[in-house]
Design a protein around this motif. Structure first.
Motif, PDB file in Angstrom:
ATOM      1  N   TYR A   1       0.818  -1.221   0.000  1.00  0.00           N
ATOM      2  CA  TYR A   1       0.000   0.000   0.000  1.00  0.00           C
ATOM      3  C   TYR A   1       0.847   1.265   0.000  1.00  0.00           C
ATOM      4  CZ  TYR A   1      -3.067   3.702   1.701  1.00  0.00           C
ATOM      5  OH  TYR A   1      -3.749   4.877   1.852  1.00  0.00           O
ATOM      6  N   SER A   2       0.459   2.196  -0.848  1.00  0.00           N
ATOM      7  CA  SER A   2       1.115   3.503  -0.890  1.00  0.00           C
ATOM      8  C   SER A   2       0.031   4.582  -0.809  1.00  0.00           C
ATOM      9  CB  SER A   2       1.896   3.678  -2.197  1.00  0.00           C
ATOM     10  OG  SER A   2       2.397   4.993  -2.294  1.00  0.00           O
ATOM     11  N   PRO A   3       0.035   5.387   0.252  1.00  0.00           N
ATOM     12  CA  PRO A   3      -1.005   6.407   0.395  1.00  0.00           C
ATOM     13  C   PRO A   3      -0.962   7.468  -0.699  1.00  0.00           C
ATOM     14  CG  PRO A   3       0.661   6.641   2.105  1.00  0.00           C
ATOM     15  CD  PRO A   3       0.980   5.376   1.360  1.00  0.00           C
ATOM     16  N   SER A   4       0.142   7.577  -1.410  1.00  0.00           N
ATOM     17  CA  SER A   4       0.222   8.582  -2.478  1.00  0.00           C
ATOM     18  C   SER A   4      -0.341   8.072  -3.797  1.00  0.00           C
ATOM     19  CB  SER A   4       1.674   9.035  -2.675  1.00  0.00           C
ATOM     20  OG  SER A   4       2.452   7.952  -3.134  1.00  0.00           O
ATOM     21  N   ALA A   5      -0.580   6.763  -3.913  1.00  0.00           N
ATOM     22  CA  ALA A   5      -1.118   6.210  -5.162  1.00  0.00           C
ATOM     23  C   ALA A   5      -2.568   6.646  -5.321  1.00  0.00           C
ATOM     24  CB  ALA A   5      -1.021   4.693  -5.142  1.00  0.00           C
ATOM     25  N   ILE A   6      -2.931   7.032  -6.527  1.00  0.00           N
ATOM     26  CA  ILE A   6      -4.280   7.519  -6.780  1.00  0.00           C
ATOM     27  C   ILE A   6      -5.004   6.557  -7.718  1.00  0.00           C
ATOM     28  CG2 ILE A   6      -3.761   9.949  -6.402  1.00  0.00           C
ATOM     29  CD1 ILE A   6      -3.467  10.260  -9.439  1.00  0.00           C
ATOM     30  N   PRO A   7      -6.333   6.444  -7.574  1.00  0.00           N
ATOM     31  CA  PRO A   7      -7.075   5.572  -8.484  1.00  0.00           C
ATOM     32  C   PRO A   7      -7.159   6.185  -9.877  1.00  0.00           C
ATOM     33  CG  PRO A   7      -8.565   6.639  -6.943  1.00  0.00           C
ATOM     34  CD  PRO A   7      -7.173   7.021  -6.543  1.00  0.00           C
ATOM     35  N   LEU A   8      -7.296   5.318 -10.859  1.00  0.00           N
ATOM     36  CA  LEU A   8      -7.439   5.752 -12.239  1.00  0.00           C
ATOM     37  C   LEU A   8      -8.758   6.511 -12.375  1.00  0.00           C
ATOM     38  CD1 LEU A   8      -5.807   5.354 -14.860  1.00  0.00           C
ATOM     39  CD2 LEU A   8      -7.195   3.339 -15.307  1.00  0.00           C
ATOM     40  N   PRO A   9      -8.743   7.782 -12.812  1.00  0.00           N
ATOM     41  CA  PRO A   9      -9.979   8.571 -12.895  1.00  0.00           C
ATOM     42  C   PRO A   9     -10.700   8.356 -14.230  1.00  0.00           C
ATOM     43  CG  PRO A   9      -8.145   9.944 -13.528  1.00  0.00           C
ATOM     44  CD  PRO A   9      -7.573   8.587 -13.166  1.00  0.00           C
ATOM     45  N   THR A  10     -11.894   8.894 -14.309  1.00  0.00           N
ATOM     46  CA  THR A  10     -12.624   8.939 -15.572  1.00  0.00           C
ATOM     47  C   THR A  10     -11.844   9.824 -16.543  1.00  0.00           C
ATOM     48  OG1 THR A  10     -14.740   8.668 -14.473  1.00  0.00           O
ATOM     49  CG2 THR A  10     -14.785   9.666 -16.662  1.00  0.00           C
ATOM     50  N   GLN A  11     -11.781   9.403 -17.808  1.00  0.00           N
ATOM     51  CA  GLN A  11     -11.075  10.180 -18.825  1.00  0.00           C
ATOM     52  C   GLN A  11     -11.950  10.345 -20.063  1.00  0.00           C
ATOM     53  OE1 GLN A  11      -6.930   8.815 -19.477  1.00  0.00           O
ATOM     54  NE2 GLN A  11      -7.341   7.461 -17.761  1.00  0.00           N
ATOM     55  N   ASN A  12     -11.955  11.540 -20.604  1.00  0.00           N
ATOM     56  CA  ASN A  12     -12.629  11.857 -21.854  1.00  0.00           C
ATOM     57  C   ASN A  12     -11.595  12.502 -22.769  1.00  0.00           C
ATOM     58  OD1 ASN A  12     -15.661  11.452 -21.246  1.00  0.00           O
ATOM     59  ND2 ASN A  12     -14.893  12.608 -19.488  1.00  0.00           N
ATOM     60  N   TYR A  13     -11.407  11.938 -23.945  1.00  0.00           N
ATOM     61  CA  TYR A  13     -10.360  12.426 -24.845  1.00  0.00           C
ATOM     62  C   TYR A  13     -10.963  12.581 -26.244  1.00  0.00           C
ATOM     63  CZ  TYR A  13      -5.659  12.891 -26.787  1.00  0.00           C
ATOM     64  OH  TYR A  13      -4.525  13.351 -27.403  1.00  0.00           O
ATOM     65  N   VAL A  14     -10.881  13.793 -26.775  1.00  0.00           N
ATOM     66  CA  VAL A  14     -11.475  14.091 -28.085  1.00  0.00           C
ATOM     67  C   VAL A  14     -10.399  14.626 -29.028  1.00  0.00           C
ATOM     68  CG1 VAL A  14     -13.213  15.445 -29.324  1.00  0.00           C
ATOM     69  CG2 VAL A  14     -13.678  14.665 -26.992  1.00  0.00           C
ATOM     70  N   THR A  15     -10.386  14.112 -30.258  1.00  0.00           N
ATOM     71  CA  THR A  15      -9.500  14.637 -31.295  1.00  0.00           C
ATOM     72  C   THR A  15     -10.336  15.000 -32.522  1.00  0.00           C
ATOM     73  OG1 THR A  15      -9.056  12.485 -32.307  1.00  0.00           O
ATOM     74  CG2 THR A  15      -7.580  13.185 -30.539  1.00  0.00           C
ATOM     75  N   MET A  16      -9.849  15.968 -33.274  1.00  0.00           N
ATOM     76  CA  MET A  16     -10.507  16.380 -34.517  1.00  0.00           C
ATOM     77  C   MET A  16      -9.443  16.539 -35.598  1.00  0.00           C
ATOM     78  SD  MET A  16     -13.150  19.319 -33.202  1.00  0.00           S
ATOM     79  CE  MET A  16     -13.862  19.558 -34.815  1.00  0.00           C
ATOM     80  N   ARG A  17      -9.853  16.265 -36.826  1.00  0.00           N
ATOM     81  CA  ARG A  17      -8.953  16.430 -37.962  1.00  0.00           C
ATOM     82  C   ARG A  17      -9.802  16.798 -39.168  1.00  0.00           C
ATOM     83  NH1 ARG A  17      -3.732  15.025 -39.317  1.00  0.00           N
ATOM     84  NH2 ARG A  17      -3.475  14.021 -37.306  1.00  0.00           N
ATOM     85  N   ALA A  18      -9.352  17.783 -39.931  1.00  0.00           N
ATOM     86  CA  ALA A  18     -10.008  18.169 -41.186  1.00  0.00           C
ATOM     87  C   ALA A  18      -8.916  18.452 -42.206  1.00  0.00           C
ATOM     88  CB  ALA A  18     -10.874  19.412 -40.989  1.00  0.00           C
ATOM     89  N   GLY A  19      -9.149  17.976 -43.431  1.00  0.00           N
ATOM     90  CA  GLY A  19      -8.111  18.170 -44.424  1.00  0.00           C
ATOM     91  C   GLY A  19      -8.584  17.929 -45.834  1.00  0.00           C
ATOM     92  N   VAL A  20      -7.619  18.000 -46.742  1.00  0.00           N
ATOM     93  CA  VAL A  20      -7.875  17.763 -48.162  1.00  0.00           C
ATOM     94  C   VAL A  20      -6.796  16.844 -48.720  1.00  0.00           C
ATOM     95  CG1 VAL A  20      -9.138  19.911 -48.583  1.00  0.00           C
ATOM     96  CG2 VAL A  20      -6.643  19.891 -48.773  1.00  0.00           C
ATOM     97  N   ARG A  21      -7.199  16.054 -49.734  1.00  0.00           N
ATOM     98  CA  ARG A  21      -6.274  15.163 -50.429  1.00  0.00           C
ATOM     99  C   ARG A  21      -6.354  15.472 -51.915  1.00  0.00           C
ATOM    100  NH1 ARG A  21      -9.451  11.242 -47.735  1.00  0.00           N
ATOM    101  NH2 ARG A  21      -8.538  10.683 -45.758  1.00  0.00           N
ATOM    102  N   THR A  22      -5.192  15.516 -52.535  1.00  0.00           N
ATOM    103  CA  THR A  22      -5.142  15.652 -53.977  1.00  0.00           C
ATOM    104  C   THR A  22      -3.932  14.868 -54.478  1.00  0.00           C
ATOM    105  OG1 THR A  22      -5.006  17.181 -55.840  1.00  0.00           O
ATOM    106  CG2 THR A  22      -3.917  17.879 -53.819  1.00  0.00           C
ATOM    107  N   GLY A  23      -4.180  13.893 -55.309  1.00  0.00           N
ATOM    108  CA  GLY A  23      -3.080  13.066 -55.804  1.00  0.00           C
ATOM    109  C   GLY A  23      -2.339  12.396 -54.661  1.00  0.00           C
ATOM    110  N   ASP A  24      -1.056  12.663 -54.538  1.00  0.00           N
ATOM    111  CA  ASP A  24      -0.205  12.061 -53.502  1.00  0.00           C
ATOM    112  C   ASP A  24      -0.079  12.932 -52.256  1.00  0.00           C
ATOM    113  OD1 ASP A  24       0.311   9.960 -55.247  1.00  0.00           O
ATOM    114  OD2 ASP A  24       2.071  10.952 -56.099  1.00  0.00           O
TER     115      ASP A  24
END
Length: 194
Positions: free
Chosen positions: A123-146
């Protein structure tokens, strides 16, 4: 197993455990260019019995793992969800555009690992439980040829939960390292593929 006071761990076959869970995922394309993705997972892995050390000189046996402790040294998020939506559409006859949003959810830890159970010898009193996590990423782009050019935002919500805290040296040492997610990051990606 986590070794108290030194920050090291090791893998050992220390007793009976039960792991229950499932994974399910789906991908739907309701119309041309539109994609929905969803994945859900559940996992509960716990020790089935309390494990005791060999007796010390006084005949006392320490609790190494308590019945019901989560298996592992890093904590387990019982629920994981990943969702995404992507839209692809032509901008003109030479350029295709796209936009994508990804969301990842991890539920808070519900069963403590031995390191966070005050009954165990690690036991370590400094250890913390794993919390709830929400992670969002966004990407917008264009493709032309290569060529592919896109703008991205990682950690859109700028979430910064403390996901791990480690102490160095003895358990009562006040020098800690806390880990979190990378802060919101905005950038531009240029790819050339042949």
């Amino acid at each position: 197993m986590q070794l108290r006071g030194c920050g090291s761990s090791f893998v050992a076959n220390v007793g009976e455990a039960t792991s229950r869970g499932f994974d399910v995922d789906a991908e739907i394309r309701p119309m041309q260019g539109l994609l929905f993705q969803l994945a859900v997972g559940y996992n509960k892995s716990t020790y089935d019995e309390t494990l005791l050390s060999s007796p010390n000189a006084a005949g006392v046996r320490a609790v190494i793992v308590n019945k019901g402790n989560s298996v592992g040294t890093a904590g387990i998020s019982p629920w994981q969800v990943a969702a995404a939506v992507q839209y692809d559409a032509p901008v003109n006859s030479d350029i295709d555009g796209y936009a994508r949003v990804d969301y990842q959810y991890s539920a808070r830890e519900t069963n403590p690992i031995a390191l966070r159970d005050p009954v165990t010898s690690s036991y370590s009193p400094s250890a913390i439980p794993l919390p709830t996590q929400n992670y969002v990423t966004m990407r917008a782009g264009v493709r032309t040829g290569d060529i592919d050019v896109s703008l991205f935002i990682n950690n859109l919500l700028d979430e910064a939960p403390a996901i791990a805290r480690l102490n160095y040296g003895y358990t009562n040492n006040l020098i800690h390292q806390t880990r979190t997610l990378r802060p919101r990051t905005v950038g531009l990606t240029l790819s050339y593929r042949r």
